[in-house]
Design a protein around this motif. Sequence first.
Motif, PDB file in Angstrom:
ATOM      1  N   PRO A  41      -2.750 -19.661 -39.565  1.00 59.55           N
ATOM      2  CA  PRO A  41      -2.704 -19.235 -38.162  1.00 59.55           C
ATOM      3  C   PRO A  41      -3.246 -20.313 -37.215  1.00 59.55           C
ATOM      4  O   PRO A  41      -3.487 -20.022 -36.057  1.00 59.55           O
ATOM      5  CB  PRO A  41      -3.605 -17.998 -38.160  1.00 59.55           C
ATOM      6  CG  PRO A  41      -4.607 -18.269 -39.227  1.00 59.55           C
ATOM      7  CD  PRO A  41      -3.936 -19.147 -40.257  1.00 59.55           C
ATOM      8  N   ASP A  69       1.944 -20.646 -38.527  1.00 60.29           N
ATOM      9  CA  ASP A  69       3.005 -19.648 -38.646  1.00 60.29           C
ATOM     10  C   ASP A  69       2.793 -18.400 -37.795  1.00 60.29           C
ATOM     11  O   ASP A  69       3.605 -17.488 -37.829  1.00 60.29           O
ATOM     12  CB  ASP A  69       3.172 -19.218 -40.109  1.00 60.29           C
ATOM     13  CG  ASP A  69       4.146 -20.122 -40.856  1.00 60.29           C
ATOM     14  OD1 ASP A  69       4.910 -20.834 -40.184  1.00 60.29           O
ATOM     15  OD2 ASP A  69       4.133 -20.120 -42.088  1.00 60.29           O
ATOM     16  N   GLY A  70       1.690 -18.319 -37.061  1.00 59.27           N
ATOM     17  CA  GLY A  70       1.479 -17.128 -36.234  1.00 59.27           C
ATOM     18  C   GLY A  70       0.287 -16.321 -36.713  1.00 59.27           C
ATOM     19  O   GLY A  70      -0.577 -16.854 -37.402  1.00 59.27           O
ATOM     20  N   ASP A  71       0.249 -15.037 -36.347  1.00 55.00           N
ATOM     21  CA  ASP A  71      -0.894 -14.221 -36.771  1.00 55.00           C
ATOM     22  C   ASP A  71      -0.687 -13.740 -38.209  1.00 55.00           C
ATOM     23  O   ASP A  71       0.316 -14.052 -38.841  1.00 55.00           O
ATOM     24  CB  ASP A  71      -1.141 -13.072 -35.795  1.00 55.00           C
ATOM     25  CG  ASP A  71       0.026 -12.090 -35.742  1.00 55.00           C
ATOM     26  OD1 ASP A  71       0.856 -12.090 -36.670  1.00 55.00           O
ATOM     27  OD2 ASP A  71       0.107 -11.320 -34.773  1.00 55.00           O
TER      28      ASP A  71
ATOM     29  N   ASP B 200      11.024 -22.482 -39.539  1.00 53.70           N
ATOM     30  CA  ASP B 200       9.680 -22.190 -40.012  1.00 53.70           C
ATOM     31  C   ASP B 200       8.750 -23.395 -39.830  1.00 53.70           C
ATOM     32  O   ASP B 200       7.739 -23.312 -39.142  1.00 53.70           O
ATOM     33  CB  ASP B 200       9.779 -21.781 -41.488  1.00 53.70           C
ATOM     34  CG  ASP B 200       8.515 -21.106 -41.965  1.00 53.70           C
ATOM     35  OD1 ASP B 200       7.537 -21.108 -41.201  1.00 53.70           O
ATOM     36  OD2 ASP B 200       8.492 -20.591 -43.080  1.00 53.70           O
ATOM     37  N   ARG B 205      11.037 -26.676 -35.394  1.00 52.86           N
ATOM     38  CA  ARG B 205      11.204 -25.686 -34.330  1.00 52.86           C
ATOM     39  C   ARG B 205      11.880 -26.290 -33.103  1.00 52.86           C
ATOM     40  O   ARG B 205      12.018 -27.496 -32.979  1.00 52.86           O
ATOM     41  CB  ARG B 205       9.839 -25.124 -33.939  1.00 52.86           C
ATOM     42  CG  ARG B 205       9.318 -24.244 -35.047  1.00 52.86           C
ATOM     43  CD  ARG B 205       7.923 -23.750 -34.813  1.00 52.86           C
ATOM     44  NE  ARG B 205       7.435 -23.239 -36.104  1.00 52.86           N
ATOM     45  CZ  ARG B 205       6.200 -22.875 -36.362  1.00 52.86           C
ATOM     46  NH1 ARG B 205       5.293 -22.939 -35.427  1.00 52.86           N
ATOM     47  NH2 ARG B 205       5.860 -22.450 -37.557  1.00 52.86           N
ATOM     48  N   LYS B 212       6.026 -20.512 -28.498  1.00 51.24           N
ATOM     49  CA  LYS B 212       5.314 -19.378 -29.081  1.00 51.24           C
ATOM     50  C   LYS B 212       4.083 -19.819 -29.873  1.00 51.24           C
ATOM     51  O   LYS B 212       3.169 -19.033 -30.059  1.00 51.24           O
ATOM     52  CB  LYS B 212       6.257 -18.565 -29.959  1.00 51.24           C
ATOM     53  CG  LYS B 212       6.673 -17.251 -29.313  1.00 51.24           C
ATOM     54  CD  LYS B 212       6.925 -16.183 -30.346  1.00 51.24           C
ATOM     55  CE  LYS B 212       6.493 -14.828 -29.830  1.00 51.24           C
ATOM     56  NZ  LYS B 212       6.819 -13.746 -30.761  1.00 51.24           N
ATOM     57  N   SER B 213       4.084 -21.079 -30.369  1.00 54.70           N
ATOM     58  CA  SER B 213       2.915 -21.537 -31.132  1.00 54.70           C
ATOM     59  C   SER B 213       1.671 -21.612 -30.263  1.00 54.70           C
ATOM     60  O   SER B 213       0.563 -21.673 -30.759  1.00 54.70           O
ATOM     61  CB  SER B 213       3.149 -22.934 -31.717  1.00 54.70           C
ATOM     62  OG  SER B 213       4.476 -23.159 -32.022  1.00 54.70           O
ATOM     63  N   ILE B 215       0.922 -19.391 -27.868  1.00 59.60           N
ATOM     64  CA  ILE B 215       0.403 -18.088 -27.487  1.00 59.60           C
ATOM     65  C   ILE B 215      -0.692 -17.761 -28.489  1.00 59.60           C
ATOM     66  O   ILE B 215      -0.452 -17.605 -29.668  1.00 59.60           O
ATOM     67  CB  ILE B 215       1.538 -17.052 -27.441  1.00 59.60           C
ATOM     68  CG1 ILE B 215       2.513 -17.480 -26.344  1.00 59.60           C
ATOM     69  CG2 ILE B 215       0.976 -15.671 -27.175  1.00 59.60           C
ATOM     70  CD1 ILE B 215       3.715 -16.608 -26.198  1.00 59.60           C
ATOM     71  N   ILE B 217      -3.455 -16.915 -31.019  1.00 59.39           N
ATOM     72  CA  ILE B 217      -3.637 -15.833 -31.957  1.00 59.39           C
ATOM     73  C   ILE B 217      -4.997 -15.859 -32.618  1.00 59.39           C
ATOM     74  O   ILE B 217      -5.437 -14.883 -33.133  1.00 59.39           O
ATOM     75  CB  ILE B 217      -2.547 -15.877 -33.052  1.00 59.39           C
ATOM     76  CG1 ILE B 217      -2.359 -17.290 -33.484  1.00 59.39           C
ATOM     77  CG2 ILE B 217      -1.295 -15.190 -32.564  1.00 59.39           C
ATOM     78  CD1 ILE B 217      -0.962 -17.776 -33.495  1.00 59.39           C
ATOM     79  N   ASP B 218      -5.662 -17.012 -32.613  1.00 62.74           N
ATOM     80  CA  ASP B 218      -7.016 -16.979 -33.160  1.00 62.74           C
ATOM     81  C   ASP B 218      -7.972 -16.868 -31.974  1.00 62.74           C
ATOM     82  O   ASP B 218      -7.555 -16.680 -30.840  1.00 62.74           O
ATOM     83  CB  ASP B 218      -7.291 -18.209 -34.019  1.00 62.74           C
ATOM     84  CG  ASP B 218      -7.118 -19.505 -33.228  1.00 62.74           C
ATOM     85  OD1 ASP B 218      -7.020 -19.430 -31.991  1.00 62.74           O
ATOM     86  OD2 ASP B 218      -7.073 -20.563 -33.839  1.00 62.74           O
TER      87      ASP B 218
END
Lengths: 416, 259, 297
Positions: A41, A69-71, B200, B205, B212-213, B215, B217-218
């Motif tokens: 992540p 790869d995202g969450d 992937d 990409r 989107k990478s 945005i 998430i951690d």
Amino acid sequence: MKSPYISRRLFVGGAAAVGATTVVPARAFARDDVVVTISSPWGADRPFQKVVDAYNAKATGVSVVNRLDGDYQDMATKALAGVAAGRPPEIMVTGWKFGYFARRTLGARDLAEVDSAKADEIMSRFKPQVKPLVTIDGALIGVPWSLSTPVTWINMDLWREAGLDDDIPLDISHEWLIEKATAIDKALAGKNHPTYRSALDLSNNEWTSQAYIQNAGGYILDDQTLTCDSPEAIAGMTAFAEPARAGIWTNMDYRAQQKAQYAGNIAIVATSSSRAGALAKLDTEFKDAMFPSLGRPRNMNSGGNFLAIYAREDELAQASMDFLSFCGSEEAQAIWSEMGYLNASVFDLGEKPLQTAATAQLDAGLTPETIWPGSRGLEGQDVWRQWVARVVEGVVTPEEGMARAQRELAPLVSID
Amino acid sequence: MAILSVFPLLWIVTTAFTPNDLVLTKAFRLLPESPTFDNFRIAFTRFPVAAWIWNSLVIAGLVTAGKLAIAVPAGFAFAHMRFAGRDTLFWVIVATLTFPTIIGIVPLYVGISMIGWYDTLAGVIVPSIAYIGFYVFFMRQAFRSLPAEMFEAARLDKAGPLKQLLEIAIPNVLPAIASLGVISFLGAWNIYLWSLLVLDSPEKRTLTIGLKSFIVIDDFEPLWGPMMVVGLLSMLPVMLLFLLAQRFVMAAFTGRVGE
Amino acid sequence: MSARIRMAKLAPYLFVGPAIAFVLVFLYAPVVFSVGLSLTDWNFISPTMNFVGLENYRRIFADPNFRDAAVNTLLYCVVLIPAQIMVPLALAALILRVRNPFLAGFYKSALFLPTILAYSTAGIAWLWLFDPLNGFFNAALSALGMPTSRWHNDPSLAIWCVTFVTFWKNFGLNMLLLLAALVSIPKSLLEAAAIDNAGPWRRFFTIELPLISPTFFFVAVTTTMNVLDDIVGVIDVLTGGGPYGQSSNILYYMYERGLSFFQFGQASAASVIIIVLVLVVTLAQFRMFEHRVHYES
């Protein structure tokens, strides 16, 4: 006369080369290296990349590529696609909560089976109490990498502006939290404050709601039996939703909440201790307190992730093991500690800022976070989140919400 | 209304030039405070942004080339050739206009994985070419506007079908082809859900999904400024293309659709 | 038969062959496979695939999230299809009456611009406008002394935020199509009408509108598809279908079932239902317009 042709080729070649060099910084792999890809992540700007770079610099014959790869859910989805396409990531940073999914659906490898001596050696560098977190169905499926627990974060600038006392206890209760949040809102709301927008946020997700339920003496899942409709769980959820109903918690999604906290819009946020790294860097002063208790001993859950091997071929699995072994070293742990997670290793990495509350909770003992059983664990978490959101929004009472969550979750957790 | 429609984009532009730590502090600013190019440096050094630009170009370019290569001869055949099953085949193609684009996403995804196209640009490009209902329809209309006598004369000169297409038909409908090319490029540049599923590796990409990478998430420091740089880069080429080629796009629709 | 004649007979099929092959392989075949998959319990990586009859259909009809998504889909269609046809038509008619060519060009470009943006780009812009605490809309509202809103985070507003962004992102194309059709109406017809003392409104409804009816029909059919489709991208970047499924639609539901949770059987069942709905709607539109479309020559 050929020069225009050549120059165009050079231009294209040049463009491709620019692409290649910026792809992954510092990737000068030897040609015959075994390449291990990690689905994670964290992008190239995060401390995890530094751990990977430090390993690659050792030139062990194994090259590691870190891939954002995202969450956790995005990663699990991608991994599933990878497994189906016959090329799973060699290593995936796997959320604790998807432990069963990782083992039973994605086929995470038993480290003891890959190399039992090395597995023992790695685990000897981590605190014994985290070992159960990476043991699923009797198999050791990963290296305990990130360990966190929900705590309470207080924005001291807003706190002082509201005229509250600087002397904040470490051990706080739910009542105390509500009282202070109400006082802050009274002092700062409706005054065209440059940053203040909301007093409190308990994080509308599967994790802090679980903490409330456990602090009330209940569980979402007790072993593998659903108990989210028990009186204790309902009491926990009632307390959890109370500030939203009282109007001091403006409920929003996690991404917006994080942005708002960093921008100084919210005075008190109960969320992961892993924000320590980021909050310590901001200009605003933050202070950490323990997660609010409900008048009985806390039963705090943990969270985070482990590094699990999914490689099927032995050569790749061995190579992955070599990297995991590095991850257990003091050098790797020291680099990694910058991120803000709790220190799960046995090494003394020194005191990190804003980790007093989390460390106190770790010392008191942490339970695993809810690990969604069954091959449909991904869905289980989603269903739970939806019911938490409905209760927080007040569209169902906690009693009804928990009963219906129980009914909807039952088939998802009982399959296989 | 025109201002309203452009307004959301202003913020992307402004923020791309605002130092990252100032981004969060204010809700609104029209001009960046202490403007900087730092975000560009961060975006390009920490993320494979150059590769993303390249991939976006490759995908948009090849999808466009593929669509034209298929739709132009088909449109010509439907307009100026006689053959058994012509009308049925025409409707088989045009009926796909009513297919929601993601309707077959599950079997397609399985298929792409099975033939090893997962995480390849080909996996994005080839299925995307198939949405040609509008293109075939449109090319048939364009070729129909050419008089049939043109081709009869060519036939008397013993010009084969390929020669008729390449030497007589196409040169006469170049504006129509150009406008379809522009429309296709604009669309393919922005392919979103399908590339999100198929691509992937970070260096494979495109700009639109690379965005989107960012945005977050951690729980670590969010990179709003560099994110806006990528947002800006993702919209600049299509904006320029549209402004430059607007005449084509307009001409493409003028009086032709539904004739 | 000489080679030349054989070639001439074969040529049309060679010309249309690739187009047919592409639509059959990538558009029709997946639909057929969906029907097959909808009768099984396959989940992508499980080695077994069992025939389960209509079980998947029963399950999704029993799923409250599917029911919410279906109701939302209806709401999206009822609001967006008329809005995405009527507003662009009005704008096109207005732009046509702008005398200054530079200004007309500016309006056209500005209004079309959102159409060419990626969903992710549009998403980050709107997430800022809609930010529940400190976004532009809230800053503006509180500057005016009005109460703020949580926008897409408010369960009852989420669907309207998605509706609005979808509209913003898509009306431009229809506007351009209708404008092009209006431009191509011969000036002589309108001048003749003006001489007959027909007012601008009457001229619009009795001459311009009937003359552009083929485009109008085309726009109506494609807009229906776009409304189903484009919402998925907007939902994905704005709300993820939330809060608790309140802004989802059936295509997004299918997407989630299939590619977030890998319940391929259920996802395929949902897509079969969507195909049937689309067929019904399209046929209805054809019947409705069949006798009304005015074809020139």
